[in-house]
Motif scaffolding. Structure first.
Motif, PDB file in Angstrom:
ATOM      1  N   GLU A 122     -18.504  48.158  27.477  1.00  0.00           N
ATOM      2  CA  GLU A 122     -19.119  47.329  26.809  1.00  0.00           C
ATOM      3  C   GLU A 122     -18.187  46.308  26.220  1.00  0.00           C
ATOM      4  O   GLU A 122     -17.066  46.504  25.696  1.00  0.00           O
ATOM      5  N   HIS A 123     -18.344  45.010  26.684  1.00  0.00           N
ATOM      6  CA  HIS A 123     -17.412  44.100  26.215  1.00  0.00           C
ATOM      7  C   HIS A 123     -17.817  43.313  24.937  1.00  0.00           C
ATOM      8  O   HIS A 123     -18.939  42.851  24.641  1.00  0.00           O
ATOM      9  N   VAL A 124     -16.860  43.398  23.985  1.00  0.00           N
ATOM     10  CA  VAL A 124     -17.314  43.085  22.586  1.00  0.00           C
ATOM     11  C   VAL A 124     -16.114  41.803  22.247  1.00  0.00           C
ATOM     12  O   VAL A 124     -14.943  42.113  22.782  1.00  0.00           O
ATOM     13  N   ARG A 125     -16.612  40.677  21.580  1.00  0.00           N
ATOM     14  CA  ARG A 125     -15.491  39.600  21.157  1.00  0.00           C
ATOM     15  C   ARG A 125     -14.731  40.427  20.140  1.00  0.00           C
ATOM     16  O   ARG A 125     -15.137  41.277  19.254  1.00  0.00           O
ATOM     17  N   ALA A 126     -13.535  39.839  20.090  1.00  0.00           N
ATOM     18  CA  ALA A 126     -12.534  40.380  19.227  1.00  0.00           C
ATOM     19  C   ALA A 126     -12.884  39.681  17.715  1.00  0.00           C
ATOM     20  O   ALA A 126     -13.404  38.691  17.671  1.00  0.00           O
ATOM     21  N   PRO A 127     -12.691  40.522  16.723  1.00  0.00           N
ATOM     22  CA  PRO A 127     -12.908  40.040  15.504  1.00  0.00           C
ATOM     23  C   PRO A 127     -11.999  38.741  15.070  1.00  0.00           C
ATOM     24  O   PRO A 127     -10.891  38.768  15.330  1.00  0.00           O
ATOM     25  N   TYR A 128     -12.659  38.095  14.332  1.00  0.00           N
ATOM     26  CA  TYR A 128     -11.800  36.829  13.791  1.00  0.00           C
ATOM     27  C   TYR A 128     -11.220  35.755  14.816  1.00  0.00           C
ATOM     28  O   TYR A 128     -10.258  35.572  14.566  1.00  0.00           O
ATOM     29  N   ALA A 129     -11.952  35.884  15.817  1.00  0.00           N
ATOM     30  CA  ALA A 129     -11.551  35.135  17.110  1.00  0.00           C
ATOM     31  C   ALA A 129     -11.015  33.586  16.443  1.00  0.00           C
ATOM     32  O   ALA A 129      -9.964  33.011  17.197  1.00  0.00           O
TER      33      ALA A 129
ATOM     34  N   TYR B 226      -8.737  29.826  21.502  1.00  0.00           N
ATOM     35  CA  TYR B 226     -10.164  30.586  21.164  1.00  0.00           C
ATOM     36  C   TYR B 226     -10.582  31.439  22.584  1.00  0.00           C
ATOM     37  O   TYR B 226     -10.935  32.153  22.535  1.00  0.00           O
ATOM     38  N   LEU B 227     -10.603  30.565  23.492  1.00  0.00           N
ATOM     39  CA  LEU B 227     -10.998  31.493  24.897  1.00  0.00           C
ATOM     40  C   LEU B 227     -10.202  32.465  25.249  1.00  0.00           C
ATOM     41  O   LEU B 227     -10.572  33.496  25.609  1.00  0.00           O
ATOM     42  N   VAL B 228      -9.110  32.442  25.081  1.00  0.00           N
ATOM     43  CA  VAL B 228      -7.920  33.414  25.297  1.00  0.00           C
ATOM     44  C   VAL B 228      -8.187  34.702  24.157  1.00  0.00           C
ATOM     45  O   VAL B 228      -8.146  35.880  24.636  1.00  0.00           O
ATOM     46  N   LEU B 229      -8.171  34.177  22.842  1.00  0.00           N
ATOM     47  CA  LEU B 229      -8.329  35.242  21.783  1.00  0.00           C
ATOM     48  C   LEU B 229      -9.610  35.876  21.457  1.00  0.00           C
ATOM     49  O   LEU B 229      -9.822  36.489  20.735  1.00  0.00           O
ATOM     50  N   ALA B 230     -10.700  35.325  22.269  1.00  0.00           N
ATOM     51  CA  ALA B 230     -11.920  35.720  22.013  1.00  0.00           C
ATOM     52  C   ALA B 230     -11.883  37.309  22.669  1.00  0.00           C
ATOM     53  O   ALA B 230     -13.012  38.057  21.949  1.00  0.00           O
ATOM     54  N   ARG B 231     -11.058  37.773  23.334  1.00  0.00           N
ATOM     55  CA  ARG B 231     -10.879  39.020  24.083  1.00  0.00           C
ATOM     56  C   ARG B 231      -9.664  39.477  23.485  1.00  0.00           C
ATOM     57  O   ARG B 231      -8.778  38.687  23.155  1.00  0.00           O
ATOM     58  N   GLU B 232      -9.648  40.962  23.281  1.00  0.00           N
ATOM     59  CA  GLU B 232      -8.084  41.377  23.127  1.00  0.00           C
ATOM     60  C   GLU B 232      -7.316  41.118  23.894  1.00  0.00           C
ATOM     61  O   GLU B 232      -7.365  41.472  25.241  1.00  0.00           O
ATOM     62  N   VAL B 233      -6.016  40.467  23.652  1.00  0.00           N
ATOM     63  CA  VAL B 233      -4.954  40.093  24.706  1.00  0.00           C
ATOM     64  C   VAL B 233      -4.033  41.329  24.643  1.00  0.00           C
ATOM     65  O   VAL B 233      -3.411  41.793  23.612  1.00  0.00           O
ATOM     66  N   PRO B 234      -3.865  41.960  25.881  1.00  0.00           N
ATOM     67  CA  PRO B 234      -2.627  42.964  25.818  1.00  0.00           C
ATOM     68  C   PRO B 234      -1.403  42.520  25.765  1.00  0.00           C
ATOM     69  O   PRO B 234      -1.164  41.270  25.726  1.00  0.00           O
ATOM     70  N   ALA B 235      -0.335  43.388  25.300  1.00  0.00           N
ATOM     71  CA  ALA B 235       1.074  42.866  24.939  1.00  0.00           C
ATOM     72  C   ALA B 235       1.444  42.407  26.020  1.00  0.00           C
ATOM     73  O   ALA B 235       2.376  41.613  25.740  1.00  0.00           O
ATOM     74  N   TRP B 236       1.354  42.958  27.173  1.00  0.00           N
ATOM     75  CA  TRP B 236       2.337  42.731  28.446  1.00  0.00           C
ATOM     76  C   TRP B 236       1.825  41.187  29.147  1.00  0.00           C
ATOM     77  O   TRP B 236       2.276  40.464  29.470  1.00  0.00           O
ATOM     78  N   ALA B 237       0.749  40.556  28.589  1.00  0.00           N
ATOM     79  CA  ALA B 237       0.158  39.177  28.802  1.00  0.00           C
ATOM     80  C   ALA B 237       0.583  38.409  27.809  1.00  0.00           C
ATOM     81  O   ALA B 237       0.441  37.136  28.195  1.00  0.00           O
ATOM     82  N   LEU B 238       1.094  38.667  26.582  1.00  0.00           N
ATOM     83  CA  LEU B 238       1.303  37.734  25.611  1.00  0.00           C
ATOM     84  C   LEU B 238       2.227  36.844  26.009  1.00  0.00           C
ATOM     85  O   LEU B 238       2.179  35.550  25.736  1.00  0.00           O
ATOM     86  N   LEU B 239       3.502  37.296  26.528  1.00  0.00           N
ATOM     87  CA  LEU B 239       4.458  36.493  26.634  1.00  0.00           C
ATOM     88  C   LEU B 239       4.378  35.229  27.728  1.00  0.00           C
ATOM     89  O   LEU B 239       4.576  34.203  27.874  1.00  0.00           O
ATOM     90  N   PRO B 240       3.549  35.850  29.240  1.00  0.00           N
ATOM     91  CA  PRO B 240       3.230  34.798  30.015  1.00  0.00           C
ATOM     92  C   PRO B 240       2.225  33.724  29.645  1.00  0.00           C
ATOM     93  O   PRO B 240       2.175  32.470  29.679  1.00  0.00           O
ATOM     94  N   VAL B 241       1.482  33.989  28.705  1.00  0.00           N
ATOM     95  CA  VAL B 241       0.152  33.048  27.992  1.00  0.00           C
ATOM     96  C   VAL B 241       1.231  32.115  27.002  1.00  0.00           C
ATOM     97  O   VAL B 241       0.913  30.926  27.173  1.00  0.00           O
TER      98      VAL B 241
END
Length: 182
Positions: A8-15, A59-74
């Protein structure tokens, strides 16, 4: 009937709030790094345009939970995009360069160092902020249990009987075999 697991895809809270915080951190870092390395910053209308683009992307990136490994490239892609955006929206002049020299792409070692430093700092700040926010949410969602206070009897009614028999037994001796569980 067979039960199948479903995703189930759920939006991250407080995006939107997270995207706004990320925009402030990323844009402040990029402007600081760019000016420290000798670059120019766009005027107010250019900064408003860039801020709107960063906020929308955040907002587009943080609407979903961003994994820690993807944080630095973003964050690195955001710094690269902001550096190039500063060149598109403002006159991209770096101090300390000859006008007669070959056209400067804007990537001096100072500029690369500044943007890399800000990229790492932003990723660390964002990671620490996420950890702190999750800690606060865990405290709020699970309040501390109530502690029951044990009432003591008045001192006059309590008879203290101290037995010193345990001092006579060998410390290597265990419980009797009848007490041991098999």
């Amino acid at each position: 009937m067979r039960a199948e697991p479903s995703v189930e895809h759920v939006r991250a809270p407080y995006a939107l709030a997270r995207a706004l915080a990320a925009t402030v951190v990323v844009l402040t870092g990029a402007v600081s790094a760019h000016t420290w390395a000798g670059g120019t910053v766009p005027t107010a209308p250019g900064l408003v345009l860039i801020t709107a683009v960063v906020l929308g992307g955040g907002y587009l990136v943080l609407a979903r939970e961003v994994p820690a490994w993807a944080l630095l490239p973003v964050v690195a892609a955001a710094q690269l995009g902001l550096h190039e955006s500063f060149g598109l929206v403002a006159e991209h002049v770096h101090t300390g360069h000859d006008a007669a020299a070959a056209p400067d792409p804007g990537w001096t070692w100072q500029m690369v160092t500044a943007h890399l430093f800000v990229t790492l700092l932003t990723a660390v700040l964002w990671w620490a902020g996420r950890r702190a926010a999750s800690l606060v949410v865990s405290f709020v969602s699970r309040p501390a249990p109530l502690v029951a206070v044990r009432l003591r009897a008045p001192r006059a009614e309590v008879r203290a009987y101290v037995s010193l028999v345990h001092l006579l037994a060998s410390p290597r001796r265990g419980p009797p075999r009848a007490v041991l569980h098999t």
